[in-house]
Motif scaffolding. Sequence first.
Motif, PDB file in Angstrom:
ATOM      1  N   PHE A  22      -5.441   0.765 -15.912  1.00  0.00           N
ATOM      2  CA  PHE A  22      -5.535   1.566 -14.565  1.00  0.00           C
ATOM      3  C   PHE A  22      -4.611   1.537 -13.906  1.00  0.00           C
ATOM      4  O   PHE A  22      -3.790   0.592 -13.777  1.00  0.00           O
ATOM      5  CB  PHE A  22      -6.825   1.217 -13.864  1.00  0.00           C
ATOM      6  N   GLU A  23      -4.124   2.520 -13.054  1.00  0.00           N
ATOM      7  CA  GLU A  23      -2.965   2.722 -12.252  1.00  0.00           C
ATOM      8  C   GLU A  23      -3.404   3.537 -10.975  1.00  0.00           C
ATOM      9  O   GLU A  23      -4.043   4.455 -11.019  1.00  0.00           O
ATOM     10  CB  GLU A  23      -1.862   3.523 -12.946  1.00  0.00           C
ATOM     11  N   THR A  24      -2.852   3.095  -9.750  1.00  0.00           N
ATOM     12  CA  THR A  24      -3.051   3.849  -8.466  1.00  0.00           C
ATOM     13  C   THR A  24      -1.181   4.135  -8.077  1.00  0.00           C
ATOM     14  O   THR A  24      -0.486   3.681  -8.925  1.00  0.00           O
ATOM     15  CB  THR A  24      -3.854   2.947  -7.474  1.00  0.00           C
ATOM     16  N   ALA A  25      -1.162   4.743  -7.216  1.00  0.00           N
ATOM     17  CA  ALA A  25       0.205   4.950  -6.845  1.00  0.00           C
ATOM     18  C   ALA A  25       1.249   3.708  -6.441  1.00  0.00           C
ATOM     19  O   ALA A  25       2.080   3.662  -6.876  1.00  0.00           O
ATOM     20  CB  ALA A  25       0.166   5.939  -5.379  1.00  0.00           C
ATOM     21  N   ASN A  26       0.352   2.521  -6.291  1.00  0.00           N
ATOM     22  CA  ASN A  26       1.100   1.118  -6.021  1.00  0.00           C
ATOM     23  C   ASN A  26       0.953  -0.002  -6.760  1.00  0.00           C
ATOM     24  O   ASN A  26       1.467  -0.997  -6.575  1.00  0.00           O
ATOM     25  CB  ASN A  26       1.018   1.132  -4.291  1.00  0.00           C
ATOM     26  N   PRO A  47       1.071  -5.440  -7.766  1.00  0.00           N
ATOM     27  CA  PRO A  47       1.567  -4.291  -7.179  1.00  0.00           C
ATOM     28  C   PRO A  47       2.738  -3.845  -7.824  1.00  0.00           C
ATOM     29  O   PRO A  47       3.448  -4.606  -8.715  1.00  0.00           O
ATOM     30  CB  PRO A  47       2.053  -5.007  -5.794  1.00  0.00           C
ATOM     31  N   LYS A  48       3.109  -2.818  -7.828  1.00  0.00           N
ATOM     32  CA  LYS A  48       4.265  -2.297  -8.592  1.00  0.00           C
ATOM     33  C   LYS A  48       5.439  -2.570  -7.874  1.00  0.00           C
ATOM     34  O   LYS A  48       6.581  -2.885  -8.815  1.00  0.00           O
ATOM     35  CB  LYS A  48       4.112  -0.687  -8.619  1.00  0.00           C
ATOM     36  N   GLN A  60      -1.779  -0.968   2.090  1.00  0.00           N
ATOM     37  CA  GLN A  60      -2.189  -0.160   1.001  1.00  0.00           C
ATOM     38  C   GLN A  60      -2.282  -0.658  -0.345  1.00  0.00           C
ATOM     39  O   GLN A  60      -3.091  -0.468  -0.974  1.00  0.00           O
ATOM     40  CB  GLN A  60      -0.970   1.014   1.075  1.00  0.00           C
ATOM     41  N   GLU A  61      -1.263  -1.764  -0.548  1.00  0.00           N
ATOM     42  CA  GLU A  61      -1.663  -2.323  -1.642  1.00  0.00           C
ATOM     43  C   GLU A  61      -2.887  -3.153  -1.758  1.00  0.00           C
ATOM     44  O   GLU A  61      -3.558  -3.439  -2.663  1.00  0.00           O
ATOM     45  CB  GLU A  61      -0.474  -3.251  -1.920  1.00  0.00           C
ATOM     46  N   SER A  97       3.563 -18.822 -12.929  1.00  0.00           N
ATOM     47  CA  SER A  97       4.318 -18.795 -13.892  1.00  0.00           C
ATOM     48  C   SER A  97       5.361 -17.495 -13.744  1.00  0.00           C
ATOM     49  O   SER A  97       6.519 -17.610 -14.338  1.00  0.00           O
ATOM     50  CB  SER A  97       4.030 -18.900 -15.308  1.00  0.00           C
ATOM     51  N   ILE A  98       5.057 -16.441 -13.340  1.00  0.00           N
ATOM     52  CA  ILE A  98       5.717 -15.124 -12.958  1.00  0.00           C
ATOM     53  C   ILE A  98       5.615 -15.103 -11.643  1.00  0.00           C
ATOM     54  O   ILE A  98       4.603 -14.842 -10.901  1.00  0.00           O
ATOM     55  CB  ILE A  98       4.930 -13.998 -13.896  1.00  0.00           C
ATOM     56  N   GLY A  99       6.942 -15.114 -11.064  1.00  0.00           N
ATOM     57  CA  GLY A  99       7.118 -14.779  -9.541  1.00  0.00           C
ATOM     58  C   GLY A  99       6.638 -13.464  -9.047  1.00  0.00           C
ATOM     59  O   GLY A  99       7.502 -12.832  -8.055  1.00  0.00           O
ATOM     60  N   HIS A 100       5.748 -12.785  -9.350  1.00  0.00           N
ATOM     61  CA  HIS A 100       5.518 -11.497  -8.913  1.00  0.00           C
ATOM     62  C   HIS A 100       4.067 -11.553  -8.886  1.00  0.00           C
ATOM     63  O   HIS A 100       3.197 -12.194  -9.755  1.00  0.00           O
ATOM     64  CB  HIS A 100       5.714 -10.513 -10.115  1.00  0.00           C
ATOM     65  N   SER A 101       3.370 -11.431  -7.704  1.00  0.00           N
ATOM     66  CA  SER A 101       1.802 -11.377  -7.182  1.00  0.00           C
ATOM     67  C   SER A 101       1.077 -10.950  -8.377  1.00  0.00           C
ATOM     68  O   SER A 101       1.188  -9.561  -8.754  1.00  0.00           O
ATOM     69  CB  SER A 101       1.728 -10.770  -5.962  1.00  0.00           C
TER      70      SER A 101
END
Length: 138
Positions: A22-26, A47-48, A60-61, A97-101
Amino acid sequence: MRLHPECPFCHPVYDPGQRIVFETANCWFLQHPKAQGVLEGSGVIVPKQHRPSPFGLTPQEWQETQELLGLAKTFLDQIAPDGYTLGWNVGEASNQSIGHSHLHVIPRFNDEPYAGKGLRHWLKKPENRRPGQGGDKR
């Protein structure tokens, strides 16, 4: 948009195994076959934009994370889990382990070996007590 060249969550389309469910704008809800062998149906909401932790998410996120969580639950309810474990690991001490939320969305089943063991199960073990920490029994 802030993206990191080596981050698998900034560029999910570069990983042929990663599936955008699934995908939203952000934000995206992603699944990867590596996780499916043990954690059937599990995925992550990310988040993108590259955000190191959920503490930096925009309003928004957050809203879109909530929206994707609802879509993910409806989608995952098709495999009839008995419950869900949801969680973020933030920082090295938490095993990020991955520095992305990324919010883990993990369907749970009563016939799993660790059924009934949630996020706090291992944290509450006495052997996890920090040196010099008191005997708080919570």
